[in-house]
Design a protein around this motif. Structure first.
Motif, PDB file in Angstrom:
ATOM      1  N   ASP A 151       2.529   2.023  -3.291  1.00  0.00           N
ATOM      2  CA  ASP A 151       1.767   2.095  -4.502  1.00  0.00           C
ATOM      3  C   ASP A 151       1.547   3.985  -4.340  1.00  0.00           C
ATOM      4  O   ASP A 151       0.859   4.194  -3.629  1.00  0.00           O
ATOM      5  CB  ASP A 151       0.417   1.533  -4.505  1.00  0.00           C
ATOM      6  CG  ASP A 151      -0.519   1.722  -5.758  1.00  0.00           C
ATOM      7  OD1 ASP A 151      -0.062   2.626  -6.510  1.00  0.00           O
ATOM      8  OD2 ASP A 151      -1.431   1.275  -5.737  1.00  0.00           O
ATOM      9  N   LYS A 152       2.237   4.669  -5.299  1.00  0.00           N
ATOM     10  CA  LYS A 152       1.983   6.010  -5.454  1.00  0.00           C
ATOM     11  C   LYS A 152       0.761   6.344  -5.734  1.00  0.00           C
ATOM     12  O   LYS A 152       0.467   7.773  -5.434  1.00  0.00           O
ATOM     13  CB  LYS A 152       3.102   6.677  -6.139  1.00  0.00           C
ATOM     14  CG  LYS A 152       4.693   6.148  -5.838  1.00  0.00           C
ATOM     15  CD  LYS A 152       5.721   6.986  -6.463  1.00  0.00           C
ATOM     16  CE  LYS A 152       7.162   6.685  -6.071  1.00  0.00           C
ATOM     17  NZ  LYS A 152       8.216   7.433  -6.837  1.00  0.00           N
ATOM     18  N   ASP A 153       0.040   5.625  -6.576  1.00  0.00           N
ATOM     19  CA  ASP A 153      -1.249   6.054  -6.926  1.00  0.00           C
ATOM     20  C   ASP A 153      -2.476   6.007  -5.872  1.00  0.00           C
ATOM     21  O   ASP A 153      -3.522   6.783  -6.070  1.00  0.00           O
ATOM     22  CB  ASP A 153      -1.842   4.912  -8.154  1.00  0.00           C
ATOM     23  CG  ASP A 153      -0.755   5.352  -9.410  1.00  0.00           C
ATOM     24  OD1 ASP A 153      -0.214   6.451  -9.684  1.00  0.00           O
ATOM     25  OD2 ASP A 153      -0.588   4.374 -10.199  1.00  0.00           O
ATOM     26  N   SER A 154      -2.017   5.399  -4.855  1.00  0.00           N
ATOM     27  CA  SER A 154      -3.102   5.240  -3.860  1.00  0.00           C
ATOM     28  C   SER A 154      -2.479   5.293  -2.474  1.00  0.00           C
ATOM     29  O   SER A 154      -2.198   4.368  -1.583  1.00  0.00           O
ATOM     30  CB  SER A 154      -3.749   3.942  -3.821  1.00  0.00           C
ATOM     31  OG  SER A 154      -4.419   3.790  -5.083  1.00  0.00           O
ATOM     32  N   PRO A 155      -1.960   6.817  -1.945  1.00  0.00           N
ATOM     33  CA  PRO A 155      -1.431   6.892  -1.047  1.00  0.00           C
ATOM     34  C   PRO A 155      -2.272   6.831   0.109  1.00  0.00           C
ATOM     35  O   PRO A 155      -3.482   6.884   0.292  1.00  0.00           O
ATOM     36  CB  PRO A 155      -1.070   8.324  -1.050  1.00  0.00           C
ATOM     37  CG  PRO A 155      -1.908   9.129  -2.071  1.00  0.00           C
ATOM     38  CD  PRO A 155      -2.453   7.766  -2.885  1.00  0.00           C
ATOM     39  N   ILE A 156      -1.425   6.239   1.346  1.00  0.00           N
ATOM     40  CA  ILE A 156      -2.194   5.923   2.672  1.00  0.00           C
ATOM     41  C   ILE A 156      -1.511   7.008   3.819  1.00  0.00           C
ATOM     42  O   ILE A 156      -0.436   7.420   3.630  1.00  0.00           O
ATOM     43  CB  ILE A 156      -1.919   4.500   3.196  1.00  0.00           C
ATOM     44  CG1 ILE A 156      -0.568   4.103   3.375  1.00  0.00           C
ATOM     45  CG2 ILE A 156      -2.764   3.421   2.213  1.00  0.00           C
ATOM     46  CD1 ILE A 156      -0.302   2.737   3.885  1.00  0.00           C
ATOM     47  N   SER A 157      -2.233   7.426   4.593  1.00  0.00           N
ATOM     48  CA  SER A 157      -2.062   8.279   5.525  1.00  0.00           C
ATOM     49  C   SER A 157      -1.773   7.504   7.016  1.00  0.00           C
ATOM     50  O   SER A 157      -1.093   7.964   8.057  1.00  0.00           O
ATOM     51  CB  SER A 157      -2.919   9.400   5.809  1.00  0.00           C
ATOM     52  OG  SER A 157      -4.059   9.090   6.077  1.00  0.00           O
ATOM     53  N   LEU A 180       0.812  -0.992  -0.015  1.00  0.00           N
ATOM     54  CA  LEU A 180       0.027   0.075  -0.005  1.00  0.00           C
ATOM     55  C   LEU A 180       0.735   1.309  -0.002  1.00  0.00           C
ATOM     56  O   LEU A 180       0.514   2.024  -0.653  1.00  0.00           O
ATOM     57  CB  LEU A 180      -0.935  -0.022   1.276  1.00  0.00           C
ATOM     58  CG  LEU A 180      -1.985  -1.100   1.076  1.00  0.00           C
ATOM     59  CD1 LEU A 180      -2.740  -1.296   2.647  1.00  0.00           C
ATOM     60  CD2 LEU A 180      -2.897  -0.790   0.184  1.00  0.00           C
ATOM     61  N   ARG A 181       1.897   1.316   0.870  1.00  0.00           N
ATOM     62  CA  ARG A 181       2.736   2.468   0.837  1.00  0.00           C
ATOM     63  C   ARG A 181       3.646   2.608  -0.441  1.00  0.00           C
ATOM     64  O   ARG A 181       3.774   3.906  -0.611  1.00  0.00           O
ATOM     65  CB  ARG A 181       3.678   2.491   2.238  1.00  0.00           C
ATOM     66  CG  ARG A 181       4.584   3.355   2.417  1.00  0.00           C
ATOM     67  CD  ARG A 181       4.041   4.899   2.490  1.00  0.00           C
ATOM     68  NE  ARG A 181       4.866   5.772   2.908  1.00  0.00           N
ATOM     69  CZ  ARG A 181       4.727   7.081   2.526  1.00  0.00           C
ATOM     70  NH1 ARG A 181       3.538   7.610   2.110  1.00  0.00           N
ATOM     71  NH2 ARG A 181       5.503   8.045   2.771  1.00  0.00           N
ATOM     72  N   GLN A 224      -2.191   3.584   9.229  1.00  0.00           N
ATOM     73  CA  GLN A 224      -2.462   1.945   9.327  1.00  0.00           C
ATOM     74  C   GLN A 224      -2.443   1.581  10.756  1.00  0.00           C
ATOM     75  O   GLN A 224      -1.583   1.955  11.266  1.00  0.00           O
ATOM     76  CB  GLN A 224      -1.741   1.087   8.332  1.00  0.00           C
ATOM     77  CG  GLN A 224      -2.112   1.275   6.932  1.00  0.00           C
ATOM     78  CD  GLN A 224      -3.573   0.859   6.447  1.00  0.00           C
ATOM     79  OE1 GLN A 224      -4.386   1.492   6.060  1.00  0.00           O
ATOM     80  NE2 GLN A 224      -3.488  -0.390   6.386  1.00  0.00           N
TER      81      GLN A 224
END
Length: 335
Positions: A274-280, A271-272, A282
């Motif tokens: 993947d630059k197209d779906s950033p997470i803030s 997840l981290r 977890q």
């Protein structure tokens, strides 16, 4: 008119035939036993035959004795099972998960089949153990934690050439995994992370290890493993094992060791990265037994071996593994 048979002449003829047969038998016997090639069978031939028989008997006895000695050596080798330096390069040789560091015993020190050995193999209650002589440790090229002054070691689950003292095994792995979680957060560019150590009450774990909790979420039935539901009433110990604020940066993929088979960590990294779906943010609950190097079936064998070796302490490996199954890390990361 019938002819009269001359009995005397017949007897003489028979006598000549018998004599001829005797002469031939004698000649054959003489040739067979004539050891000095003088055409006669005399006392010198008797002596030669006796000497030949004695030599043959000696050779037979020597051969039998050598065979018996070889058999005894092989039997002793199988009993003492010595290990030599050359064995380490053999494709058939593998180090056991548990090893023992010891001094050479009197029997092996005096045995010819163990001369030059660096250790030996033993089997205790279905558990195979490599015993290494303390003055030969460097030959194996292994690393020992905390040092090489302990007796029993178990292999590090992330490093085949590293062995951890059995007494320190579970505490060492706890710290090692906390450190790895910290490194993962830093590599992924976290601004804050926290690792909280939790332990379930034993009664809760025993009563609900196989229990299922059913819930309704938006009309959909969901089944969850109740043993993973760490409510405040279920926890007997809570400890913040690590917490840190970081400046944050672009993520780099971390190298996993102890947690390489942990699905939650693999998911976090994916997840981290993947630059197209950033997470803030977890948060995960990680069961310690998933990344422990000793399973309960192995622990039972270890305890049986320790008992057979008359090695005892104030706990058992099995009880430690069972405790490990009730321990969790709560891992929270902010980016």
């Amino acid at each position: 008119m019938d002819k009269k048979i001359d009995i005397g002449s017949a007897a003489k003829a028979v006598g000549k035939g018998a004599k001829s047969l005797f002469e031939k038998a004698k000649d054959g016997l003489v040739n067979a036993v004539d050891q000095n090639d003088d055409g006669n069978f005399d006392m010198s031939d008797v002596s030669a035959i006796a000497e030949s028989i004695e030599t043959s008997a000696k050779n037979t006895v020597s051969a039998f004795k050598a065979s018996a000695e070889a058999w005894n050596r092989e039997k002793e080798r199988q009993l003492l099972q010595p290990i030599f330096s050359d064995d380490l390069d053999s494709a058939d040789f593998t180090l056991t998960k548990m090893i023992r560091v010891t001094e050479i015993d009197k029997r092996r020190a005096e045995s010819e089949v163990c001369k030059g050995s660096i250790g030996y193999i033993s089997e205790q209650k279905d558990l195979k153990i490599i015993n290494i002589f303390k003055d030969k440790l460097d030959v194996f090229g292994l690393t020992f934690y905390p040092d090489a002054d302990c007796e029993l070691y178990y292999v590090d689950p992330s490093d085949r050439d590293k062995y951890i003292a059995l007494d320190d095994y579970f505490s060492y792995l706890k710290v090692a995994r906390v450190n790895e979680l910290q490194k993962i957060a830093q590599d992924l560019g976290a601004k804050h992370f926290r690792v909280t150590y939790k332990e379930q009450k034993s009664s809760f774990s025993a009563n609900s290890a196989k229990a299922k909790a059913n819930a309704k979420i938006s009309g959909v039935s969901v089944t969850a493993d109740a043993s993973h539901d760490l409510t405040s009433t279920a926890v007997s110990a809570v400890e913040v094992a690590a917490e840190m604020d970081c400046p944050g940066h672009e993520p780099s993929e971390p190298t996993l060791h102890y947690l390489q088979r942990e699905p939650s960590i693999q998911s976090l990294i994916t997840l981290r990265m993947d630059k197209d779906s950033p997470i803030s943010h977890q948060k995960y609950t990680l069961k310690l037994s998933n990344s422990s190097g000793i399973k309960e079936k192995d622990a039972i064998k270890i305890d049986a071996a320790l008992k057979a070796m008359k090695i005892s302490g104030n706990t058992t490996v099995t009880s430690e593994v069972q405790n490990e199954s009730r321990r969790f890390f709560e891992y929270e990361v902010d980016f």
